[in-house]
Design a protein around this motif. Structure first.
Motif: not given
Length: 130
Positions: A22-47
């Motif tokens: 599995s994969t584990l990491g820390e994501v930092v999203i800057n104020p007033n920013k975000g990422h586009d809609r996307h998918q991971h075809p072969h992995s579940d994700e937990i945030l």
């Protein structure tokens, strides 16, 4: 990994830890920013939001608010996005099961990878009042 919206530091990936599934990491999203809609075809994700507040989408459901202490499960192949609505960086722990979905992020436009030990530097734009 650096993007125009923030950064990700992967702590465990199948490519960096022998035997990891599995994969584990820390994501930092800057104020007033975000990422586009996307998918991971072969992995579940937990945030898991550890700091900040934002808006989340998962699949075709309505956008909803997330804040520190909230967890979001995203089934494999499901479109999703996260946007920081706060004034400070939003920090999220992200996992992929099975791991490996992080490799696709290298194809995102504007992707930059820092060498081990290097840190991102964020600058404020020179904005002059009118």
């Amino acid at each position: 990994m650096l993007f125009d919206w923030g950064s990700i530091k992967w702590h465990v990936t199948p490519g960096s830890v022998p035997g990891a599934s599995s994969t584990l990491g820390e994501v930092v999203i800057n104020p007033n920013k975000g990422h586009d809609r996307h998918q991971h075809p072969h992995s579940d994700e937990i945030l898991y939001v550890i700091e900040g507040e934002g808006r989340q989408t998962v699949g075709d459901g309505p956008e909803f608010a997330v804040r520190a202490g909230d967890a979001v499960w995203i089934p494999m192949g499901t479109m999703h996005s996260t946007f920081n609505t706060g004034w400070r960086p939003m920090r999220i722990i992200a996992t992929y099961t099975p791991g490996g979905a992080e490799e696709a992020l290298r194809d995102v436009p504007g992707f930059v990878e820092l060498a081990p030990g290097e840190h991102p530097t964020w600058a404020v734009a020179d904005v002059k009042p009118e």
